[in-house]
Design an enzyme around this catalytic site. Structure first.
Site, PDB file in Angstrom:
ATOM      1  N   ARG A   1      55.182  37.936  41.493  1.00 13.06           N
ATOM      2  CA  ARG A   1      53.761  37.404  41.261  1.00 13.06           C
ATOM      3  C   ARG A   1      53.021  37.705  42.665  1.00 13.06           C
ATOM      4  O   ARG A   1      53.420  36.957  43.730  1.00 13.06           O
ATOM      5  CB  ARG A   1      53.983  35.812  41.291  1.00 13.06           C
ATOM      6  CG  ARG A   1      52.745  35.202  41.215  1.00 13.06           C
ATOM      7  CD  ARG A   1      52.912  33.284  40.890  1.00 13.06           C
ATOM      8  NE  ARG A   1      51.898  32.987  41.184  1.00 13.06           N
ATOM      9  CZ  ARG A   1      51.025  32.418  40.180  1.00 13.06           C
ATOM     10  NH1 ARG A   1      51.295  32.544  38.867  1.00 13.06           N
ATOM     11  NH2 ARG A   1      49.940  31.377  40.392  1.00 13.06           N
TER      12      ARG A   1
ATOM     13  N   HIS B   1      47.452  38.908  34.033  1.00 16.32           N
ATOM     14  CA  HIS B   1      48.451  37.905  33.634  1.00 16.32           C
ATOM     15  C   HIS B   1      49.085  38.142  32.309  1.00 16.32           C
ATOM     16  O   HIS B   1      48.938  37.131  31.433  1.00 16.32           O
ATOM     17  CB  HIS B   1      47.923  36.645  34.030  1.00 16.32           C
ATOM     18  CG  HIS B   1      48.749  35.639  34.261  1.00 16.32           C
ATOM     19  ND1 HIS B   1      50.069  35.544  34.253  1.00 16.32           N
ATOM     20  CD2 HIS B   1      48.438  34.168  34.599  1.00 16.32           C
ATOM     21  CE1 HIS B   1      50.602  34.329  34.747  1.00 16.32           C
ATOM     22  NE2 HIS B   1      49.551  33.488  34.945  1.00 16.32           N
TER      23      HIS B   1
ATOM     24  N   GLN C   1      51.411  35.096  30.776  1.00 16.58           N
ATOM     25  CA  GLN C   1      50.369  33.779  30.225  1.00 16.58           C
ATOM     26  C   GLN C   1      49.735  34.229  28.930  1.00 16.58           C
ATOM     27  O   GLN C   1      49.793  33.398  27.986  1.00 16.58           O
ATOM     28  CB  GLN C   1      49.429  33.648  31.293  1.00 16.58           C
ATOM     29  CG  GLN C   1      48.566  32.506  30.978  1.00 16.58           C
ATOM     30  CD  GLN C   1      49.048  31.044  30.823  1.00 16.58           C
ATOM     31  OE1 GLN C   1      49.804  30.540  31.624  1.00 16.58           O
ATOM     32  NE2 GLN C   1      49.022  30.555  29.553  1.00 16.58           N
TER      33      GLN C   1
ATOM     34  N   ASP D   1      39.066  29.429  32.423  1.00 20.28           N
ATOM     35  CA  ASP D   1      39.817  29.510  33.671  1.00 20.28           C
ATOM     36  C   ASP D   1      38.907  29.075  34.844  1.00 20.28           C
ATOM     37  O   ASP D   1      37.712  28.903  34.742  1.00 20.28           O
ATOM     38  CB  ASP D   1      40.236  30.708  33.897  1.00 20.28           C
ATOM     39  CG  ASP D   1      41.250  31.035  34.950  1.00 20.28           C
ATOM     40  OD1 ASP D   1      41.789  29.784  35.478  1.00 20.28           O
ATOM     41  OD2 ASP D   1      41.885  32.128  35.220  1.00 20.28           O
TER      42      ASP D   1
ATOM     43  N   CYS E   1      44.775  27.942  31.306  1.00 24.13           N
ATOM     44  CA  CYS E   1      46.160  28.515  31.861  1.00 24.13           C
ATOM     45  C   CYS E   1      46.507  27.528  32.716  1.00 24.13           C
ATOM     46  O   CYS E   1      47.670  27.567  33.220  1.00 24.13           O
ATOM     47  CB  CYS E   1      46.151  29.725  32.418  1.00 24.13           C
ATOM     48  SG  CYS E   1      44.866  30.136  33.708  1.00 24.13           S
TER      49      CYS E   1
ATOM     50  N   ARG F   1      54.919  29.145  28.052  1.00 21.87           N
ATOM     51  CA  ARG F   1      55.149  29.975  29.075  1.00 21.87           C
ATOM     52  C   ARG F   1      56.749  30.096  29.141  1.00 21.87           C
ATOM     53  O   ARG F   1      57.279  30.976  29.252  1.00 21.87           O
ATOM     54  CB  ARG F   1      54.657  29.488  30.342  1.00 21.87           C
ATOM     55  CG  ARG F   1      53.286  29.534  30.652  1.00 21.87           C
ATOM     56  CD  ARG F   1      52.907  31.354  31.122  1.00 21.87           C
ATOM     57  NE  ARG F   1      53.363  31.775  32.239  1.00 21.87           N
ATOM     58  CZ  ARG F   1      53.437  31.505  33.386  1.00 21.87           C
ATOM     59  NH1 ARG F   1      51.979  30.904  33.702  1.00 21.87           N
ATOM     60  NH2 ARG F   1      53.701  31.815  34.487  1.00 21.87           N
TER      61      ARG F   1
END
Length: 304
Positions: A103, A130, A133, A222, A262, A290
């Protein structure tokens, strides 16, 4: 599938369906107490150059449930954070571990890691995309709607890593995708080029959130300022005025429209408190998924 999960642009529809189907199986087994020792004796190295809650907990828990072990490596505290070349880290970890999750900020770092690693590399998040996700998001939509193909996916907000992956994943799964972003905050040009690459794709980029939301089956949003953009918060707050998923926007969507986020969410900015709570069960189903989607990725890549 290739040996790595670097971005959804690399995957086919069949690859993503295989991941979603495996996630369904693993979720069923976990809920019914069926042992899942598919990765018994295997180790996942987890490199974090960006802080995390969901990514760390879901990968670490997932490896434990699959019978393996996860190692947390902080970018600040490991040699990669002190200037060791990515290619050397890749080759060292390949001698010790069975998979790497990273990450970080730059997509190029993930691609370089995968180039030199002889074990699978999983992108846990970059500034570009991502993928884990969005696989969880697609799993959640399919659970609630039974299908993906033919649904309209709407994204409201910054053309960031989430927007990039939603466009790629949604279009590949046969969904109509509409994104509403302020001028100057569009998705990555590579992703926009992909969205225009196939006449079968149904994609639109709008300035008005209302245009994107009309008839949507699922609405995504987001935060306006992602990790590493804190200094732009005031500037972005001004640019994103009117880009809030609220009751008036939801009134334009298809009856039964889902909302996905998310997390973490800033209520009163990108989403109203009312809409968040009205759709909290869907949002936290998404957060849970997830775990299941990433377990599927690890099984498909690391059990080979």
């Amino acid at each position: 599938m290739k040996k790595d999960l670097l971005k959804l642009l690399d995957l086919s529809k069949e690859d993503m369906e295989a991941i979603l189907n495996k996630a369904d199986q693993l979720k069923y087994e976990q809920k019914h107490g069926i042992p899942q020792k598919y990765l018994e004796g295997k180790t996942l190295a987890m490199i974090f150059e960006k802080n995390s809650t969901r990514t760390r907990v879901s990968f670490e828990t997932g490896m434990y449930q699959l019978g393996g072990h996860a190692l947390f490596l902080s970018g600040k505290e490991s040699q990669i954070g002190r200037g060791e070349p990515v290619e050397d880290t890749a080759r060292v970890l390949s001698r010790y571990c069975d998979g790497i999750m990273i990450r970080t900020f730059a997509q190029s770092e993930v691609e370089e890691l995968a180039k030199y690693a002889s074990i699978p590399v999983i992108n846990g998040l970059t500034d570009f995309c991502h993928p884990c996700q969005v696989l969880a998001d697609l799993l959640t939509i399919r659970e609630h709607k039974a299908v993906l193909e033919g649904l309209k996916l709407c994204y409201i907000g910054d053309g960031n890593n989430m927007a990039n992956s939603l466009i790629a994943g949604g279009l590949k799964m046969g969904m109509e995708v509409a994104a509403a972003c302020p001028e100057g905050y569009d998705p990555d040009p590579q992703v926009l080029a992909f969205a225009q690459s196939d006449p079968a794709f149904h994609f639109s980029l709008c300035r008005a959130p209302q245009d994107a939301a009309a008839g949507a089956d699922v609405v995504f949003t987001d935060v306006w300022a992602s990790m590493g953009q804190e200094e732009e918060k005031a500037k972005r707050a001004k640019a994103f005025q009117g880009y809030c998923v609220d009751a008036s926007l939801m009134a334009l969507t298809h009856p039964g429209c889902m909302v996905q986020h998310c997390l973490p969410a800033h209520r009163g900015e990108e989403i109203s408190a009312q809409v968040f709570e009205d759709h909290a069960h869907e949002i936290f189903d998404e957060a849970e998924n997830r775990l299941h989607a990433q377990k599927a990725v690890m099984c498909l890549l690391m059990s080979q």
